[in-house]
Design a protein around this motif. Structure first.
Motif, PDB file in Angstrom:
ATOM      1  N   SER A 248       0.835  -1.202   0.000  1.00 40.87           N
ATOM      2  CA  SER A 248       0.000   0.000   0.000  1.00 40.87           C
ATOM      3  C   SER A 248       0.869   1.252   0.000  1.00 40.87           C
ATOM      4  O   SER A 248       0.579   2.238  -0.694  1.00 40.87           O
ATOM      5  N   TYR A 249       1.949   1.218   0.775  1.00 40.96           N
ATOM      6  CA  TYR A 249       2.863   2.353   0.821  1.00 40.96           C
ATOM      7  C   TYR A 249       3.516   2.578  -0.539  1.00 40.96           C
ATOM      8  O   TYR A 249       3.572   3.715  -1.047  1.00 40.96           O
ATOM      9  N   LEU A 250       3.993   1.512  -1.167  1.00 35.97           N
ATOM     10  CA  LEU A 250       4.646   1.637  -2.469  1.00 35.97           C
ATOM     11  C   LEU A 250       3.677   2.152  -3.529  1.00 35.97           C
ATOM     12  O   LEU A 250       4.046   2.962  -4.388  1.00 35.97           O
ATOM     13  N   ASP A 251       2.429   1.697  -3.478  1.00 36.55           N
ATOM     14  CA  ASP A 251       1.429   2.134  -4.456  1.00 36.55           C
ATOM     15  C   ASP A 251       1.109   3.618  -4.332  1.00 36.55           C
ATOM     16  O   ASP A 251       0.614   4.230  -5.294  1.00 36.55           O
TER      17      ASP A 251
ATOM     18  N   VAL B  20       6.057   7.080  -9.705  1.00 38.76           N
ATOM     19  CA  VAL B  20       6.792   6.003 -10.377  1.00 38.76           C
ATOM     20  C   VAL B  20       8.267   6.020  -9.989  1.00 38.76           C
ATOM     21  O   VAL B  20       8.858   4.988  -9.666  1.00 38.76           O
ATOM     22  N   LYS B  21       8.886   7.215 -10.014  1.00 40.41           N
ATOM     23  CA  LYS B  21      10.307   7.316  -9.693  1.00 40.41           C
ATOM     24  C   LYS B  21      10.572   6.945  -8.239  1.00 40.41           C
ATOM     25  O   LYS B  21      11.475   6.154  -7.932  1.00 40.41           O
ATOM     26  N   LYS B  22       9.794   7.513  -7.326  1.00 42.30           N
ATOM     27  CA  LYS B  22       9.995   7.221  -5.913  1.00 42.30           C
ATOM     28  C   LYS B  22       9.661   5.773  -5.599  1.00 42.30           C
ATOM     29  O   LYS B  22      10.254   5.165  -4.704  1.00 42.30           O
TER      30      LYS B  22
ATOM     31  N   LYS C  62      11.247   0.750  -3.583  1.00 39.10           N
ATOM     32  CA  LYS C  62      11.127  -0.705  -3.717  1.00 39.10           C
ATOM     33  C   LYS C  62      12.492  -1.370  -3.595  1.00 39.10           C
ATOM     34  O   LYS C  62      12.624  -2.423  -2.961  1.00 39.10           O
ATOM     35  N   LYS C  63      13.527  -0.758  -4.176  1.00 38.84           N
ATOM     36  CA  LYS C  63      14.878  -1.309  -4.066  1.00 38.84           C
ATOM     37  C   LYS C  63      15.321  -1.354  -2.609  1.00 38.84           C
ATOM     38  O   LYS C  63      15.818  -2.367  -2.116  1.00 38.84           O
ATOM     39  N   SER C  64      15.161  -0.232  -1.931  1.00 39.04           N
ATOM     40  CA  SER C  64      15.574  -0.146  -0.525  1.00 39.04           C
ATOM     41  C   SER C  64      14.774  -1.113   0.337  1.00 39.04           C
ATOM     42  O   SER C  64      15.334  -1.818   1.186  1.00 39.04           O
ATOM     43  N   LEU C  65      13.463  -1.161   0.117  1.00 37.47           N
ATOM     44  CA  LEU C  65      12.599  -2.033   0.917  1.00 37.47           C
ATOM     45  C   LEU C  65      12.896  -3.502   0.649  1.00 37.47           C
ATOM     46  O   LEU C  65      12.928  -4.325   1.572  1.00 37.47           O
ATOM     47  N   TYR C  66      13.141  -3.843  -0.620  1.00 37.08           N
ATOM     48  CA  TYR C  66      13.472  -5.230  -0.945  1.00 37.08           C
ATOM     49  C   TYR C  66      14.759  -5.663  -0.247  1.00 37.08           C
ATOM     50  O   TYR C  66      14.821  -6.746   0.349  1.00 37.08           O
TER      51      TYR C  66
END
Length: 228
Positions: free
Chosen positions: A39-42, A46-48, A53-57
């Motif tokens: 939900s946070y990523l959505d 697009v850029k952020k 997503k990279k950092s969270l992954y």
């Protein structure tokens, strides 16, 4: 990489990793995220979204390695932001967790350390510059200027990185004057530079130089890294 630290009679585990951002493949990684994280990523542009997503992954993958769990379990753990923007690891009643996490990133590298809450740690990654960031000069104390001038190892950016990693442990960020985080002395060994703090004497910082990067990890001063 799993590491172990001995402090008095106790041993504490940590997982430290530096991920190369350009080498990360974000295809099919959504399975590692919880509903709250998706939900946070959505909600991001697009850029952020790509950067987050990279950092969270990397953070979720590191937690999974630290806890030695699989995808079914890691999806029940969320990495959320506290009121000061600090990352907080949240489990649920079926999977309680007692771990902390520190995250730092540049455009090239994401640094993560996952640790036992009983053994706090902080991490920072900085890009080295040829001019050694002249604007940092005003944030140095007179003692720090003298140390840098008398050393072939120290730089303004190294001291800044150490202070940044300490601020992650204190959960203040660099919202307080940098002089409060004054470096009192340093030692050099085969692994890197060990820095000590004037006002936060309970911590030490290990700085390792990798090509054009400064990588700093701060941890309790009475802790010694041991083999697993």
């Amino acid at each position: 990489m799993i590491e172990y630290f001995m402090n008095k009679c106790n041993t504490y585990k940590a997982f430290t990793m530096f991920y190369e951002a350009d080498l990360l493949n974000l295809n099919d990684v959504d399975g590692i995220f919880s509903e709250e994280e998706r939900s946070y990523l959505d909600s991001l542009t697009v850029k952020k979204n790509s950067e987050a997503k990279k950092s969270l992954y990397c953070a979720k993958f590191s937690i999974m390695k630290f806890l030695d769990i699989g995808l079914n379990e890691i999806k029940q753990i969320s990495l959320l932001k506290g009121v000061f923007g600090q990352p907080v690891v949240i489990g649920n009643r079926f999977l309680p967790v007692n771990v902390g996490i520190s995250i730092s990133h540049t455009s090239k590298t994401i640094g993560i350390v996952v640790f036992d809450q009983l053994h706090p740690m902080g991490i920072d990654v900085e890009q080295r510059t040829k001019e050694d960031s002249p604007f940092l000069e005003e944030y140095l104390t007179e003692h720090e200027r003298e140390m840098i001038q008398g050393s072939s190892f120290l730089s303004k950016e190294i001291l800044f990185s150490a202070k940044e990693s300490l601020s992650k442990i204190l959960k203040t960020g660099l919202t307080t004057p940098l002089q409060i985080f004054e470096i009192s002395r340093f030692e050099v060994d085969h692994e890197g530079i060990l820095l000590f703090f004037s006002h936060f004497t309970q911590y030490q910082c290990k700085v390792v130089l990798r090509e054009d990067q400064i990588r700093s990890v701060t941890f309790p001063i009475n802790s010694t890294k041991v083999n697993g």
